[in-house]
Design an enzyme around this catalytic site. Sequence first.
Site, PDB file in Angstrom:
ATOM      1  N   GLY A  27       0.828  -1.196   0.000  1.00  0.00           N
ATOM      2  CA  GLY A  27       0.000   0.000   0.000  1.00  0.00           C
ATOM      3  C   GLY A  27       0.861   1.242   0.000  1.00  0.00           C
ATOM      4  O   GLY A  27       2.097   1.167  -0.016  1.00  0.00           O
TER       5      GLY A  27
ATOM      6  N   VAL B 211       2.670  -5.453   3.743  1.00  0.00           N
ATOM      7  CA  VAL B 211       2.253  -6.501   4.681  1.00  0.00           C
ATOM      8  C   VAL B 211       2.906  -7.819   4.266  1.00  0.00           C
ATOM      9  O   VAL B 211       2.831  -8.222   3.102  1.00  0.00           O
ATOM     10  CB  VAL B 211       0.722  -6.655   4.707  1.00  0.00           C
ATOM     11  CG1 VAL B 211       0.322  -7.748   5.694  1.00  0.00           C
ATOM     12  CG2 VAL B 211       0.066  -5.336   5.084  1.00  0.00           C
TER      13      VAL B 211
ATOM     14  N   ASP C 127     -10.643   5.248   6.957  1.00  0.00           N
ATOM     15  CA  ASP C 127     -10.313   4.699   5.642  1.00  0.00           C
ATOM     16  C   ASP C 127     -11.061   3.388   5.401  1.00  0.00           C
ATOM     17  O   ASP C 127     -10.463   2.370   5.050  1.00  0.00           O
ATOM     18  CB  ASP C 127      -8.805   4.485   5.520  1.00  0.00           C
ATOM     19  CG  ASP C 127      -8.353   4.303   4.072  1.00  0.00           C
ATOM     20  OD1 ASP C 127      -9.102   4.698   3.162  1.00  0.00           O
ATOM     21  OD2 ASP C 127      -7.265   3.755   3.863  1.00  0.00           O
TER      22      ASP C 127
END
Length: 592
Positions: A24, A29, A138
């Site tokens: 992102g 991740v 978000d």
Amino acid sequence: MNAPADFAALLDARYRVGPVLARGGMSTVHRGMDTRLDRPVAIKIMDPRMAADPTFRARFEREARSAARIDHPNVVDVHDQGRVRDTLFLVMELVEGGTLREVLRHRGALGVPVAFAVMEPVLAGLAQAHALGMVHRDVKPENVLLGADGAVKVADFGLVTAAAEAGVSHAGMILGTMAYLSPEQVATGQADARSDVYAAGILFSELLTGAPPYTGDNALSVAYRHVNDDVPAPSRIAGDVPPKLDDLILRATSRDPARRPADAAAFRAELVRLRAELGVPRVAVPLPPARPVEEQETEPAPLPAAGPRGTRALTRGELPEEETARLSPVVDDRPDRTRGRHGTAAAARPEALPDHRIARRRSRRTFAIWIAVVLVLGLLVGGAAWWLGSGRWTAVPSVVGLDRAAAERLLADADLAATVTEELHDDVAADVVAGTDPVAQARLLRGAAVTLRVSTGRPVVPAIGPGTSVADAEQAVRAAHLTPATGGGEFSDTVPSGAVVRTDPAAGTALPVNGTVTLVVSKGQAPPPQVRIPFLIGESRDQAVRELRGLGLDVEVTEGLPFTRPNARVVGVSPGAGETVERGTTVTITVL
């Protein structure tokens, strides 16, 4: 897929970093392993540029601690956070499955029952965070994880909040995702629980229609629509959406936060009541599509020896000789064949063709050439028609309410030139577009000019120096698009009579267009102060003298007898008692 070289050793002497699961704008991740507890985890490693910001680090650690307080089956658990040298990381629960975005990309619109099945747990997780005073900021399909066991979990609590509060912004990173941002986040950057409700409403609409309500070529146009347009009803695209569900989603996505459900708990309560009222059946949460083989951690198993009907794949060595011969390329060893570059045989040149076959071939070539010519001419004519028709025209974008710079960018994107005129406006803030000429959606030739009428705000009272003539002051007030008026005068020791002393209200005060400004005119110097003669008849001479001098008056004593009496009394006063005189005036008293 191996771990990056940077994480060959254990992270924080505990976590083994594995392959990348997602990337992102703020983080990457990884799949990981907690070697101390021997359990798989997800490790979020922050962008090094953000990790280098001490303000962000402090906010990140605070938000991680807050996120760890959320104990709910529909929220991804936060296990640990830390920093090793320049690496800032967060250790979370590993959800085996995928994201809601992958499901939407694979299936498109999910239908009413599945949308209910997804949104109820999403809102339950958000409700727990709202009860603890946290805001996600978000909410989007990428942050909704779907487990292989049917679990629905909301991820990434607090990261955008940490970035926003620390004032962090890097290339490639937006604080929140524009397609889901509430109008107040776009306009002010502020967010509360109702901002999450708005994003959840946008998400709900996308589950029903297959796409978010607002899309555009750039983020600015999407942001403008969030602020200025009402979200369309999902039923306009998805015909199976009931009117009452339309109404709930439209209220959740209202531009006015006060019209939305107060928080996720209120939104979910209305959703549960609506499910019961509409009789929406309960269905399973959709499973994410299988990942490609190259992204899986295990290699595909070998084919079984035989299928259910005895069919299996054979290798070339297992084929019978006659089948091998049938599938092998044919090599012609005849001497009249020439060999190609790679040993393949080329056929001998055929005999001359008959005249009718030559003519037929020539006719076919001619026909093909004419077809090509017609196609090229058609493309040229079509292109010219497009250019002369709609191609050279464009529409004026809607820019009213945007600041000048944003409006000029949108006009440039529409191949239009911007000219700016400034005008005063009572209701539009300074440097904001109040109107355009021509108006929005008007069709113009590309390259044409559009006039932006940009507000300079309300007029302000001009600075008028003391001593300015009334005529000059009135001209200055009118030049500021205000109305001059002459009010009552006042004395001034420094400003001559008839000139302006000051304005009312004072210089710099903002007023409505053509508002009134009072010019206060000087009356010159103030006259000396006046005093009233007291009644003194019968008083002793000394007492009368003291009283008159105390009033600032001079005293002249006239004896009524040829000699002076020690206890003489006042028998006359000039000017007389009750008359008003200026200070310093001489008062004559007569005593006997």
